[in-house]
Design a protein around this motif. Structure first.
Motif, PDB file in Angstrom:
ATOM      1  N   LEU A  51      43.375  38.355  52.509  1.00  0.00           N
ATOM      2  CA  LEU A  51      43.178  40.122  52.823  1.00  0.00           C
ATOM      3  C   LEU A  51      44.837  40.472  52.292  1.00  0.00           C
ATOM      4  CD1 LEU A  51      41.936  42.732  53.684  1.00  0.00           C
ATOM      5  CD2 LEU A  51      42.879  42.064  55.980  1.00  0.00           C
ATOM      6  N   HIS A  52      44.634  41.476  51.498  1.00  0.00           N
ATOM      7  CA  HIS A  52      45.765  42.372  51.197  1.00  0.00           C
ATOM      8  C   HIS A  52      45.481  43.662  51.438  1.00  0.00           C
ATOM      9  CE1 HIS A  52      49.450  43.838  48.914  1.00  0.00           C
ATOM     10  NE2 HIS A  52      48.640  44.621  48.283  1.00  0.00           N
ATOM     11  N   CYS A  53      46.110  44.158  52.735  1.00  0.00           N
ATOM     12  CA  CYS A  53      45.868  45.507  53.032  1.00  0.00           C
ATOM     13  C   CYS A  53      47.181  46.228  52.741  1.00  0.00           C
ATOM     14  CB  CYS A  53      45.469  45.466  54.472  1.00  0.00           C
ATOM     15  SG  CYS A  53      45.425  47.278  55.240  1.00  0.00           S
ATOM     16  N   MET A  62      44.487  53.678  50.296  1.00  0.00           N
ATOM     17  CA  MET A  62      44.855  52.388  50.820  1.00  0.00           C
ATOM     18  C   MET A  62      44.012  51.404  49.911  1.00  0.00           C
ATOM     19  SD  MET A  62      44.973  52.438  55.091  1.00  0.00           S
ATOM     20  CE  MET A  62      45.190  50.449  55.178  1.00  0.00           C
ATOM     21  N   VAL A  63      44.714  50.185  49.503  1.00  0.00           N
ATOM     22  CA  VAL A  63      44.175  49.518  48.553  1.00  0.00           C
ATOM     23  C   VAL A  63      43.837  48.166  49.355  1.00  0.00           C
ATOM     24  CG1 VAL A  63      44.509  48.132  46.547  1.00  0.00           C
ATOM     25  CG2 VAL A  63      45.151  50.425  46.655  1.00  0.00           C
ATOM     26  N   PHE A  64      42.725  47.619  49.145  1.00  0.00           N
ATOM     27  CA  PHE A  64      42.455  46.283  49.849  1.00  0.00           C
ATOM     28  C   PHE A  64      42.007  45.259  48.469  1.00  0.00           C
ATOM     29  CE2 PHE A  64      41.502  49.253  52.857  1.00  0.00           C
ATOM     30  CZ  PHE A  64      41.868  48.579  54.127  1.00  0.00           C
ATOM     31  N   ASN A  65      42.423  44.170  48.604  1.00  0.00           N
ATOM     32  CA  ASN A  65      42.127  43.245  47.573  1.00  0.00           C
ATOM     33  C   ASN A  65      42.530  41.653  48.304  1.00  0.00           C
ATOM     34  OD1 ASN A  65      41.479  42.170  45.092  1.00  0.00           O
ATOM     35  ND2 ASN A  65      43.206  43.438  44.107  1.00  0.00           N
ATOM     36  N   ALA A  66      42.211  40.704  47.463  1.00  0.00           N
ATOM     37  CA  ALA A  66      42.343  39.194  47.553  1.00  0.00           C
ATOM     38  C   ALA A  66      42.895  38.494  46.540  1.00  0.00           C
ATOM     39  CB  ALA A  66      41.301  38.431  47.743  1.00  0.00           C
ATOM     40  N   PHE A  67      43.819  37.730  46.603  1.00  0.00           N
ATOM     41  CA  PHE A  67      44.625  36.836  45.559  1.00  0.00           C
ATOM     42  C   PHE A  67      44.161  35.246  45.633  1.00  0.00           C
ATOM     43  CE2 PHE A  67      48.369  34.684  43.675  1.00  0.00           C
ATOM     44  CZ  PHE A  67      48.723  35.449  42.584  1.00  0.00           C
ATOM     45  N   GLN A  68      43.492  35.044  44.361  1.00  0.00           N
ATOM     46  CA  GLN A  68      42.991  33.419  44.459  1.00  0.00           C
ATOM     47  C   GLN A  68      43.046  32.860  43.071  1.00  0.00           C
ATOM     48  OE1 GLN A  68      38.801  33.849  45.441  1.00  0.00           O
ATOM     49  NE2 GLN A  68      38.388  31.715  45.765  1.00  0.00           N
ATOM     50  N   GLU A  69      43.809  31.554  43.010  1.00  0.00           N
ATOM     51  CA  GLU A  69      43.845  30.812  42.205  1.00  0.00           C
ATOM     52  C   GLU A  69      44.548  31.637  41.105  1.00  0.00           C
ATOM     53  OE1 GLU A  69      40.114  29.390  40.578  1.00  0.00           O
ATOM     54  OE2 GLU A  69      39.732  28.527  42.621  1.00  0.00           O
ATOM     55  N   GLY A  70      45.781  32.337  41.553  1.00  0.00           N
ATOM     56  CA  GLY A  70      46.625  32.941  40.683  1.00  0.00           C
ATOM     57  C   GLY A  70      46.276  34.155  40.128  1.00  0.00           C
ATOM     58  N   ALA A  71      45.305  34.792  40.714  1.00  0.00           N
ATOM     59  CA  ALA A  71      44.798  35.869  40.085  1.00  0.00           C
ATOM     60  C   ALA A  71      44.154  37.102  41.273  1.00  0.00           C
ATOM     61  CB  ALA A  71      43.687  35.990  38.864  1.00  0.00           C
ATOM     62  N   TRP A  72      44.680  38.345  41.058  1.00  0.00           N
ATOM     63  CA  TRP A  72      43.950  39.284  41.822  1.00  0.00           C
ATOM     64  C   TRP A  72      42.594  39.771  41.687  1.00  0.00           C
ATOM     65  CZ3 TRP A  72      46.521  40.520  46.106  1.00  0.00           C
ATOM     66  CH2 TRP A  72      47.650  40.564  46.401  1.00  0.00           C
ATOM     67  N   ARG A  74      38.920  42.283  42.361  1.00  0.00           N
ATOM     68  CA  ARG A  74      38.675  43.728  42.293  1.00  0.00           C
ATOM     69  C   ARG A  74      39.292  44.383  43.179  1.00  0.00           C
ATOM     70  NH1 ARG A  74      35.064  46.573  44.325  1.00  0.00           N
ATOM     71  NH2 ARG A  74      34.122  44.715  45.164  1.00  0.00           N
ATOM     72  N   GLU A  75      40.115  45.356  42.963  1.00  0.00           N
ATOM     73  CA  GLU A  75      40.703  46.460  44.158  1.00  0.00           C
ATOM     74  C   GLU A  75      39.366  47.257  44.862  1.00  0.00           C
ATOM     75  OE1 GLU A  75      43.889  48.677  42.443  1.00  0.00           O
ATOM     76  OE2 GLU A  75      45.317  47.124  43.023  1.00  0.00           O
ATOM     77  N   GLU A  76      39.542  47.334  46.157  1.00  0.00           N
ATOM     78  CA  GLU A  76      38.733  48.266  46.854  1.00  0.00           C
ATOM     79  C   GLU A  76      39.753  49.220  47.520  1.00  0.00           C
ATOM     80  OE1 GLU A  76      36.458  46.476  49.770  1.00  0.00           O
ATOM     81  OE2 GLU A  76      35.906  44.664  48.216  1.00  0.00           O
ATOM     82  N   ARG A  77      39.294  50.224  47.343  1.00  0.00           N
ATOM     83  CA  ARG A  77      40.255  51.643  47.776  1.00  0.00           C
ATOM     84  C   ARG A  77      39.546  52.381  48.857  1.00  0.00           C
ATOM     85  NH1 ARG A  77      44.486  52.459  43.922  1.00  0.00           N
ATOM     86  NH2 ARG A  77      44.343  50.921  42.418  1.00  0.00           N
ATOM     87  N   SER A  78      40.546  52.764  49.761  1.00  0.00           N
ATOM     88  CA  SER A  78      39.799  53.734  50.833  1.00  0.00           C
ATOM     89  C   SER A  78      40.458  55.530  50.286  1.00  0.00           C
ATOM     90  CB  SER A  78      40.023  53.627  52.171  1.00  0.00           C
ATOM     91  OG  SER A  78      41.512  53.773  52.327  1.00  0.00           O
ATOM     92  N   ARG A 111      36.026  48.478  55.207  1.00  0.00           N
ATOM     93  CA  ARG A 111      35.318  46.994  55.635  1.00  0.00           C
ATOM     94  C   ARG A 111      35.458  46.150  54.252  1.00  0.00           C
ATOM     95  NH1 ARG A 111      30.504  44.717  55.193  1.00  0.00           N
ATOM     96  NH2 ARG A 111      29.923  43.488  56.800  1.00  0.00           N
ATOM     97  N   PHE A 112      36.399  45.191  54.498  1.00  0.00           N
ATOM     98  CA  PHE A 112      36.629  44.130  53.384  1.00  0.00           C
ATOM     99  C   PHE A 112      35.821  42.857  53.830  1.00  0.00           C
ATOM    100  CE2 PHE A 112      39.174  41.079  50.936  1.00  0.00           C
ATOM    101  CZ  PHE A 112      39.313  41.854  49.759  1.00  0.00           C
ATOM    102  N   VAL A 113      34.613  42.484  52.611  1.00  0.00           N
ATOM    103  CA  VAL A 113      33.895  41.404  52.605  1.00  0.00           C
ATOM    104  C   VAL A 113      34.923  40.107  52.356  1.00  0.00           C
ATOM    105  CG1 VAL A 113      31.906  40.052  51.859  1.00  0.00           C
ATOM    106  CG2 VAL A 113      31.647  42.739  52.411  1.00  0.00           C
ATOM    107  N   HIS A 114      34.750  39.122  53.221  1.00  0.00           N
ATOM    108  CA  HIS A 114      35.330  37.932  52.974  1.00  0.00           C
ATOM    109  C   HIS A 114      35.111  37.395  51.447  1.00  0.00           C
ATOM    110  CE1 HIS A 114      36.585  37.606  57.158  1.00  0.00           C
ATOM    111  NE2 HIS A 114      35.325  37.409  57.629  1.00  0.00           N
ATOM    112  N   ARG A 115      36.260  37.188  50.854  1.00  0.00           N
ATOM    113  CA  ARG A 115      36.142  36.678  49.588  1.00  0.00           C
ATOM    114  C   ARG A 115      36.793  34.943  49.469  1.00  0.00           C
ATOM    115  NH1 ARG A 115      38.775  41.081  45.607  1.00  0.00           N
ATOM    116  NH2 ARG A 115      37.413  42.875  46.432  1.00  0.00           N
ATOM    117  N   LEU A 116      37.387  34.746  50.574  1.00  0.00           N
ATOM    118  CA  LEU A 116      37.850  33.210  50.931  1.00  0.00           C
ATOM    119  C   LEU A 116      37.622  32.912  52.273  1.00  0.00           C
ATOM    120  CD1 LEU A 116      41.844  33.606  49.453  1.00  0.00           C
ATOM    121  CD2 LEU A 116      39.751  32.230  48.569  1.00  0.00           C
TER     122      LEU A 116
END
Length: 138
Positions: A51-53, A62-72, A74-78, A111-116
């Motif tokens: 989680l990146h809040c 506000m931007v929410f995202n996840a970083f996985q395997e060296g890449a960001w 899709r951003e979610e924005r409130s 609400r940011f759905v788990h990606r990891l």
């Protein structure tokens, strides 16, 4: 008066479980633009980020995202930021089975759905333009 140096990192030896609550209390300085709360999967640089809040007072979102395997991902924005420069804030991140819920005041604003997988989270990091009063994990 800030009680924590920034960036602040806390190792979560037992990780997070559904029902865990992360409470970040602080103030965005009068000249502050952005800060972040990250839930990292390890302590090293370039770690996967569950989680990146990222409150962005300079752009009003506000931007929410996840970083996985060296890449960001899709951003979610409130569409707004529930914090104001120079004013204290209380941010809660509530861990649910399927998502992280970001709460300010009495309202869930994203609400940011788990990606990891939740069980991979090992480190909490807070950084950027913020004066921290406290960071607690309940």
């Amino acid at each position: 008066m800030a009680n924590y140096t920034v960036p602040h990192r806390a190792v979560l030896p037992n990780g997070l479980q559904p029902g865990s609550v992360i409470r970040v209390r602080g103030t965005v300085p009068a000249n502050g633009n952005r800060f972040h709360v990250n839930l990292l999967c390890s302590e090293g640089s370039g770690a996967d980020t569950a989680l990146h809040c990222n409150p962005r007072l300079d752009s009003g979102e506000m931007v929410f995202n996840a970083f996985q395997e060296g890449a960001w991902g899709r951003e979610e924005r409130s569409p707004s930021v529930p914090f104001q420069r120079g004013q204290p804030f209380d941010l809660l991140i509530i861990v649910a089975d399927d998502a992280y819920k970001a709460v300010a005041g009495d309202a869930v604003f994203h609400r940011f759905v788990h990606r990891l997988p939740l069980q991979l989270v090992r480190v909490l990091e807070v950084g950027g333009d913020v004066q921290l009063q406290s960071v607690t994990i309940l």
